[in-house]
Design an enzyme around this catalytic site. Structure first.
Site, PDB file in Angstrom:
ATOM      1  N   HIS A 275      74.651  29.475 -10.170  1.00 60.74           N
ATOM      2  CA  HIS A 275      73.908  28.223 -10.116  1.00 60.74           C
ATOM      3  C   HIS A 275      74.291  27.372  -8.912  1.00 60.74           C
ATOM      4  O   HIS A 275      73.513  26.537  -8.463  1.00 60.74           O
ATOM      5  CB  HIS A 275      74.136  27.409 -11.390  1.00 60.74           C
ATOM      6  CG  HIS A 275      73.649  28.076 -12.636  1.00 60.74           C
ATOM      7  ND1 HIS A 275      72.321  28.324 -12.871  1.00 60.74           N
ATOM      8  CD2 HIS A 275      74.320  28.559 -13.710  1.00 60.74           C
ATOM      9  CE1 HIS A 275      72.175  28.923 -14.057  1.00 60.74           C
ATOM     10  NE2 HIS A 275      73.375  29.079 -14.568  1.00 60.74           N
TER      11      HIS A 275
ATOM     12  N   HIS B 197      75.051  20.667  -4.617  1.00 62.91           N
ATOM     13  CA  HIS B 197      73.626  20.755  -4.916  1.00 62.91           C
ATOM     14  C   HIS B 197      72.834  20.534  -3.635  1.00 62.91           C
ATOM     15  O   HIS B 197      73.246  19.771  -2.749  1.00 62.91           O
ATOM     16  CB  HIS B 197      73.213  19.681  -5.930  1.00 62.91           C
ATOM     17  CG  HIS B 197      73.841  19.853  -7.276  1.00 62.91           C
ATOM     18  ND1 HIS B 197      73.301  20.658  -8.258  1.00 62.91           N
ATOM     19  CD2 HIS B 197      74.977  19.314  -7.797  1.00 62.91           C
ATOM     20  CE1 HIS B 197      74.072  20.606  -9.333  1.00 62.91           C
ATOM     21  NE2 HIS B 197      75.094  19.805  -9.082  1.00 62.91           N
TER      22      HIS B 197
ATOM     23  N   HIS C  22      81.535  20.975  -7.016  1.00 60.26           N
ATOM     24  CA  HIS C  22      80.449  21.900  -6.700  1.00 60.26           C
ATOM     25  C   HIS C  22      79.364  21.160  -5.923  1.00 60.26           C
ATOM     26  O   HIS C  22      79.418  19.938  -5.773  1.00 60.26           O
ATOM     27  CB  HIS C  22      79.879  22.517  -7.981  1.00 60.26           C
ATOM     28  CG  HIS C  22      79.316  21.501  -8.921  1.00 60.26           C
ATOM     29  ND1 HIS C  22      80.047  20.914  -9.932  1.00 60.26           N
ATOM     30  CD2 HIS C  22      78.081  20.931  -9.001  1.00 60.26           C
ATOM     31  CE1 HIS C  22      79.289  20.046 -10.582  1.00 60.26           C
ATOM     32  NE2 HIS C  22      78.091  20.033 -10.032  1.00 60.26           N
TER      33      HIS C  22
ATOM     34  N   THR D 240      74.465  17.033 -15.212  1.00 57.12           N
ATOM     35  CA  THR D 240      73.134  17.313 -14.664  1.00 57.12           C
ATOM     36  C   THR D 240      72.702  18.757 -14.880  1.00 57.12           C
ATOM     37  O   THR D 240      71.671  19.180 -14.365  1.00 57.12           O
ATOM     38  CB  THR D 240      73.068  16.976 -13.162  1.00 57.12           C
ATOM     39  OG1 THR D 240      73.942  17.868 -12.439  1.00 57.12           O
ATOM     40  CG2 THR D 240      73.478  15.540 -12.902  1.00 57.12           C
TER      41      THR D 240
END
Length: 239
Positions: free
Chosen positions: A78, A105, A103, A188
């Site tokens: 992901h 996005h 992480h 999220t």
């Protein structure tokens, strides 16, 4: 081996929980994929949000003790995620949270006045398994950031983990300005748990476009759309 049907049912259950950002298992469908994901569809304090209006306020004392390390860089299907060894913490007021992982996005999940940036990094801190503080920094093309370049240079193109050879100081992924927005929200990604203190930095951090391109080759789009603010208040202050 003793129960082939049980094994098949287990595989089916695991597959039913599979989620993506687009398509039949995309973000608009998360709440329908599994009973554990219901908050994704019915929650009233979901994240991310578009930050348009806010109230000036004093933000609780925030202190973070992040230890430089040669973090392994993982592709979990992901995002590119870096799990943090025990010992790094964040203190918010009188509570201390363990720094678990960070992480990325693309594009950014949070937006400012309707404008999303090229990328966003989330620094996830936890107190037990139900209470979280997530610090978010928006990233934009510009000067090379050595820490980001090192992480992207080691990012696996498929599922797996890649070590890096030298310690990195991830505090260099934070902007010099400490103006932040704070609001109550959720994770999220599924299960979209609604017990998250969000701290979103107002100022962006520059990273090289070539390094952004590395991430986008692996994950062209892994951002949830903005959710309704509903009756929540967004606070702005300095940390």
């Amino acid at each position: 081996a003793a129960c082939p049907l049980c094994a098949a049912l287990k595989v089916e259950a695991q597959e039913s929980r599979h989620w993506t950002y687009e398509g039949d298992a995309g973000s608009e469908k998360w709440g329908e994929l599994d009973s554990a994901y219901q908050a994704c569809g019915t929650g009233t304090e979901q994240s991310p949000i578009d930050i348009k209006s806010y109230q000036m306020a004093a933000i609780e004392d925030l202190k973070f003790d992040w230890q430089p390390a040669a973090y392994p860089v993982a592709n979990n299907g992901h995002t590119i995620q870096i799990n943090v060894p025990s010992g790094s913490t964040l203190s918010l007021g009188t509570e201390q949270f363990a720094f678990r992982q960070f992480h990325f996005h693309s594009p950014s999940e949070h937006s400012l006045n309707g404008e999303r940036s090229a990328m966003e990094v989330h620094f996830v801190h936890a107190l037990g398994s139900k209470k979280f503080v997530v610090m978010a920094v928006l990233l934009k093309p510009g000067q090379r950031n050595e820490t980001f370049a090192t992480l992207m240079g080691s990012a696996p193109g498929k599922l797996g983990t890649q070590p890096i050879s030298q310690p990195v100081d991830i505090k260099t992924l934070l902007p010099a300005s400490r103006a932040v927005f704070r609001y109550r929200g959720s994770l999220t990604t599924p299960p979209c748990t609604e017990n998250v203190d969000w701290i979103v930095f107002e100022n962006m951090v520059e990273v090289a476009q070539t390094d952004i391109n590395i991430f986008k080759l692996i994950f062209p789009m892994n951002a949830r759309p903005a959710q309704k603010v509903n009756r929540r208040f967004v606070l702005k202050g300095l940390i």
